[in-house]
Design a protein around this motif. Structure first.
Motif, short mmCIF file in Angstrom:
data_model
loop_
_atom_site.label_atom_id
_atom_site.label_comp_id
_atom_site.label_asym_id
_atom_site.label_seq_id
_atom_site.Cartn_x
_atom_site.Cartn_y
_atom_site.Cartn_z
N CYS A 178 14.07 -14.45 68.83
CA CYS A 178 15.52 -14.49 69.02
C CYS A 178 16.10 -15.83 68.56
O CYS A 178 15.45 -16.87 68.68
CB CYS A 178 15.86 -14.25 70.49
SG CYS A 178 17.59 -13.84 70.79
N ARG A 179 17.33 -15.78 68.07
CA ARG A 179 18.03 -17.00 67.68
C ARG A 179 18.91 -17.54 68.81
O ARG A 179 19.25 -18.72 68.81
CB ARG A 179 18.89 -16.73 66.44
CG ARG A 179 18.07 -16.20 65.27
CD ARG A 179 18.71 -16.42 63.93
NE ARG A 179 17.92 -15.75 62.90
CZ ARG A 179 16.79 -16.22 62.39
NH1 ARG A 179 16.33 -17.38 62.80
NH2 ARG A 179 16.13 -15.54 61.47
N ALA A 180 19.29 -16.69 69.76
CA ALA A 180 20.07 -17.13 70.92
C ALA A 180 19.12 -17.40 72.08
O ALA A 180 18.08 -16.73 72.23
CB ALA A 180 21.09 -16.07 71.30
N ASN A 181 19.48 -18.37 72.91
CA ASN A 181 18.66 -18.72 74.07
C ASN A 181 18.80 -17.64 75.14
O ASN A 181 19.89 -17.41 75.66
CB ASN A 181 19.11 -20.07 74.63
CG ASN A 181 18.17 -20.59 75.70
OD1 ASN A 181 17.16 -19.98 76.00
ND2 ASN A 181 18.51 -21.73 76.27
N PRO A 187 14.05 -19.97 67.02
CA PRO A 187 13.75 -21.02 68.02
C PRO A 187 13.20 -20.47 69.33
O PRO A 187 12.56 -21.20 70.09
CB PRO A 187 15.10 -21.70 68.24
CG PRO A 187 16.12 -20.68 67.85
CD PRO A 187 15.49 -19.86 66.76
N TYR A 188 13.43 -19.19 69.62
CA TYR A 188 13.00 -18.62 70.90
C TYR A 188 12.11 -17.40 70.62
O TYR A 188 12.46 -16.53 69.82
CB TYR A 188 14.20 -18.20 71.76
CG TYR A 188 15.19 -19.33 71.94
CD1 TYR A 188 14.95 -20.36 72.84
CD2 TYR A 188 16.36 -19.38 71.17
CE1 TYR A 188 15.84 -21.41 72.98
CE2 TYR A 188 17.25 -20.42 71.31
CZ TYR A 188 17.00 -21.44 72.21
OH TYR A 188 17.87 -22.48 72.35
N PRO A 214 22.39 -21.23 67.64
CA PRO A 214 22.27 -22.57 67.02
C PRO A 214 22.82 -22.54 65.59
O PRO A 214 22.58 -21.59 64.84
CB PRO A 214 20.77 -22.85 67.04
CG PRO A 214 20.21 -21.93 68.07
CD PRO A 214 21.08 -20.71 68.07
N TYR A 236 8.72 -14.83 72.54
CA TYR A 236 7.87 -14.51 73.69
C TYR A 236 6.79 -13.54 73.23
O TYR A 236 7.07 -12.59 72.49
CB TYR A 236 8.69 -13.89 74.83
CG TYR A 236 7.86 -13.61 76.07
CD1 TYR A 236 7.57 -14.65 76.95
CD2 TYR A 236 7.36 -12.34 76.33
CE1 TYR A 236 6.80 -14.41 78.09
CE2 TYR A 236 6.59 -12.10 77.45
CZ TYR A 236 6.32 -13.14 78.32
OH TYR A 236 5.55 -12.89 79.43
N LEU A 294 20.64 -11.43 77.44
CA LEU A 294 21.38 -12.39 76.62
C LEU A 294 22.81 -12.46 77.14
O LEU A 294 23.39 -11.42 77.50
CB LEU A 294 21.41 -11.96 75.15
CG LEU A 294 20.09 -11.93 74.38
CD1 LEU A 294 20.34 -11.46 72.96
CD2 LEU A 294 19.43 -13.30 74.37
#
Length: 265
Positions: free
Chosen positions: A117-120, A95-96, A264, A98, A143
């Motif tokens: 990345c899966r974590a925001n 979901p994230y 998520p 760059y 993170l």
């Protein structure tokens, strides 16, 4: 009257982080020295074989929480105008992401690094690295939260030792005040050189793998792709993956943090 409320997205809290660093050579699957000649046209023109190889790379990436990519194309003729970072993020269900453009040759090439990345992320920074020739960069990611976080620096360093030392001096200044640190990428030299003869010798870092060779992928003889971690980070599992999807082999590590991250569900 009934009231509809939006439910917050479900998350999973975990202190484990599965990480991968991979130089994907803009999706070209080089399997022999002669391919640098016979497949050199793929550095200029699009190829269906490249697209199929990117799908295999995306399948590999799905097993990780955070990925550092080097030698990614940002959307030029040779990639079929596909931003490869975005493509791998979507195909790999991240979901994230760059994309860092470091050397812009217009429609002919978009030399880049990528982050998935899966974590925001708490923060993402784009840094241009010093060097005799422009075109090298580092992505710096935090993170966690302001009190407990890990700083991750993703990079592709220069070939010359002099330029690498300038770049690592710059990177050391970025990490010097932090406790939980990961450096990852194609560093173009072996770990002993990095940790004994560059500014990183002051950083209390250690390599996650024991010098396993990563280049060239079909007959590895050099260890130039690394993940370096600070002393406070626990290493649970490490692998140099025998996945011949580029001229480099990917490096994978599973680490344990003293705090939890939200992923998520």
């Amino acid at each position: 009257m009934s009231e509809n409320t939006l439910q917050p997205p479900a998350v999973i809290l975990s202190n484990r982080l599965r990480m991968l660093s991979f130089n994907i050579q803009v999706g070209i699957n080089t399997q022999h020295y002669r391919h640098y000649v016979t497949r050199s046209w793929q550095h200029v023109l699009p190829s269906q074989r490249r697209n199929e190889n990117l799908d295999q790379i995306a399948h590999l990436l799905r097993g990780f929480d955070l990925v550092a990519l080097q030698e990614v194309d940002g959307g030029s003729i040779r990639s079929g105008y596909i931003n490869q970072t975005e493509y791998l993020a979507r195909k790999g269900h991240f979901p994230y992401w760059y994309h860092q453009l470091n050397r812009d040759l217009g429609r002919f090439a978009q030399h880049s690094n990528g982050f998935l990345c899966r974590a925001n992320p708490l923060q993402v920074e784009d840094h241009k690295l010093p060097g005799r020739l422009p075109g090298r960069g580092a992505i710096v990611v935090r993170l966690g939260n302001e009190d407990d976080h890990i700083i991750i620096v993703m990079m592709h360093l220069s070939l010359s030792q002099r330029s690498r030392n300038r770049q690592l001096s710059y990177i050391y200044e970025l990490i010097a005040e932090h406790k939980h640190i990961v450096l990852m990428g194609d560093m173009n030299t072996h770990a002993e050189q990095l940790l004994e003869k560059t500014p990183l010798r002051y950083g209390h870092l250690r390599p996650v793998h024991n010098g396993e060779f990563t280049f060239p992928s079909w007959r590895p003889s050099r260890s130039i792709d690394h993940i370096l971690v600070s002393d406070e980070i626990k290493i649970k599992e490490v692998n140099v993956l025998n996945k011949r999807l580029s001229d480099h082999l990917p490096v994978a590590v599973d680490i344990e943090l003293p705090f939890q991250l939200a992923f998520p569900n």
